[in-house]
Design a protein around this motif. Structure first.
Motif, PDB file in Angstrom:
ATOM      1  N   ASP A   6       0.728  -1.130  -0.029  1.00 48.43           N
ATOM      2  CA  ASP A   6       0.012   0.156  -0.185  1.00 48.43           C
ATOM      3  C   ASP A   6       0.739   1.292   0.006  1.00 48.43           C
ATOM      4  OD1 ASP A   6      -2.342  -1.453   0.010  1.00 48.43           O
ATOM      5  OD2 ASP A   6      -2.939  -1.226   2.175  1.00 48.43           O
ATOM      6  N   ILE A  55      -2.715   7.364  -0.013  1.00 41.99           N
ATOM      7  CA  ILE A  55      -4.229   7.195   0.027  1.00 41.99           C
ATOM      8  C   ILE A  55      -4.898   7.518  -1.191  1.00 41.99           C
ATOM      9  CG2 ILE A  55      -6.399   8.390   1.296  1.00 41.99           C
ATOM     10  CD1 ILE A  55      -4.807   8.634   3.814  1.00 41.99           C
ATOM     11  N   ALA A  56      -4.583   8.859  -1.851  1.00 40.85           N
ATOM     12  CA  ALA A  56      -4.744   9.041  -3.117  1.00 40.85           C
ATOM     13  C   ALA A  56      -4.642   8.040  -3.986  1.00 40.85           C
ATOM     14  CB  ALA A  56      -4.326  10.274  -3.461  1.00 40.85           C
ATOM     15  N   HIS A  57      -3.540   7.279  -4.180  1.00 41.56           N
ATOM     16  CA  HIS A  57      -3.314   6.304  -5.363  1.00 41.56           C
ATOM     17  C   HIS A  57      -4.185   5.142  -4.732  1.00 41.56           C
ATOM     18  CE1 HIS A  57      -1.382   3.790  -7.952  1.00 41.56           C
ATOM     19  NE2 HIS A  57      -1.074   2.469  -6.929  1.00 41.56           N
ATOM     20  N   ARG A  58      -4.411   4.822  -3.486  1.00 46.15           N
ATOM     21  CA  ARG A  58      -5.249   3.498  -3.329  1.00 46.15           C
ATOM     22  C   ARG A  58      -6.817   3.865  -3.819  1.00 46.15           C
ATOM     23  NH1 ARG A  58      -4.577  -1.253  -3.712  1.00 46.15           N
ATOM     24  NH2 ARG A  58      -2.712  -1.167  -2.538  1.00 46.15           N
ATOM     25  N   GLN A  59      -7.308   5.164  -3.559  1.00 44.54           N
ATOM     26  CA  GLN A  59      -8.463   5.407  -4.174  1.00 44.54           C
ATOM     27  C   GLN A  59      -8.683   5.697  -5.446  1.00 44.54           C
ATOM     28  OE1 GLN A  59      -9.190   8.552  -1.421  1.00 44.54           O
ATOM     29  NE2 GLN A  59      -9.766   7.323   0.221  1.00 44.54           N
ATOM     30  N   GLY A  60      -7.711   5.584  -6.147  1.00 47.54           N
ATOM     31  CA  GLY A  60      -7.391   5.829  -7.678  1.00 47.54           C
ATOM     32  C   GLY A  60      -7.629   7.517  -8.007  1.00 47.54           C
ATOM     33  N   LYS A  61      -7.553   8.248  -7.171  1.00 48.83           N
ATOM     34  CA  LYS A  61      -7.643   9.653  -7.219  1.00 48.83           C
ATOM     35  C   LYS A  61      -6.606  10.543  -7.782  1.00 48.83           C
ATOM     36  CE  LYS A  61     -11.336  10.137  -3.765  1.00 48.83           C
ATOM     37  NZ  LYS A  61     -11.784  10.660  -2.667  1.00 48.83           N
TER      38      LYS A  61
END
Length: 167
Positions: free
Chosen positions: A130, A152-158
């Motif tokens: 992660d 966090i942004a990468h994990r949420q695809g943002k």
């Protein structure tokens, strides 16, 4: 007979064999080693049984060969991530120059439930996976202050892949 509890190194190896996990045994040091390849993240998971202590160490390197000029940034990113995440465990090996995620898995006197042990080993790998992209970006020059938000942004695809990330 299926492995239901992990109480020693032999149980650990039997569980990995039962689950058809490809791994290498180091019986002298009580380490089981397996290659990890998840979402473009390649590493190794080391499960080291502590013979005189009631736990097993799960260690997954996140980034190797950290340049000397990025050591302070690695120390900072470890402290920042460990403070902010639910399961802290980031560390930096100053001698070998790599950042890793380590989870100490406590073992009850009668052993740990095998399914729960597997869950804990996967938690170690999942945290390393992660945060690998964000940590790599810090190694390559991004500020450590932004690593949590980037992960966090990468994990949420943002967000697009972090500019400093290199697979």
């Amino acid at each position: 007979m299926p492995v239901e509890r992990v109480a020693n190194y032999q149980d650990l190896c039997a569980l990995l064999e039962q689950e058809k996990v490809q791994f290498q045994k180091d019986e002298a040091d009580l380490v089981a080693t397996m290659a990890i390849q998840i979402e473009g993240f390649a590493s190794t998971l080391y499960l080291r049984w502590e013979p005189n202590l009631p736990y097993c160490q799960a260690v997954c390197p996140v980034h190797l060969n950290v340049p000397d000029d990025r050591v302070a940034a690695m120390e900072s990113v470890c402290a920042r991530l460990n403070h902010a995440i639910a399961l802290p465990g980031f560390g930096f090996d100053h001698e070998k120059k790599y950042i890793y995620f380590r989870l100490t898995i406590p073992i009850e006197p009668g052993g740990m439930d095998a399914k729960f042990f597997g869950l804990m080993a996967r938690a170690c790998v999942n945290n390393a996976t992660d945060f690998a992209r964000a940590v790599s970006a810090v190694v390559h020059g991004d500020p450590p202050e932004g690593a949590l938000a980037a992960a966090i942004a990468h994990r949420q695809g943002k967000a697009a892949p972090t500019p400093g990330y290199q697979e």
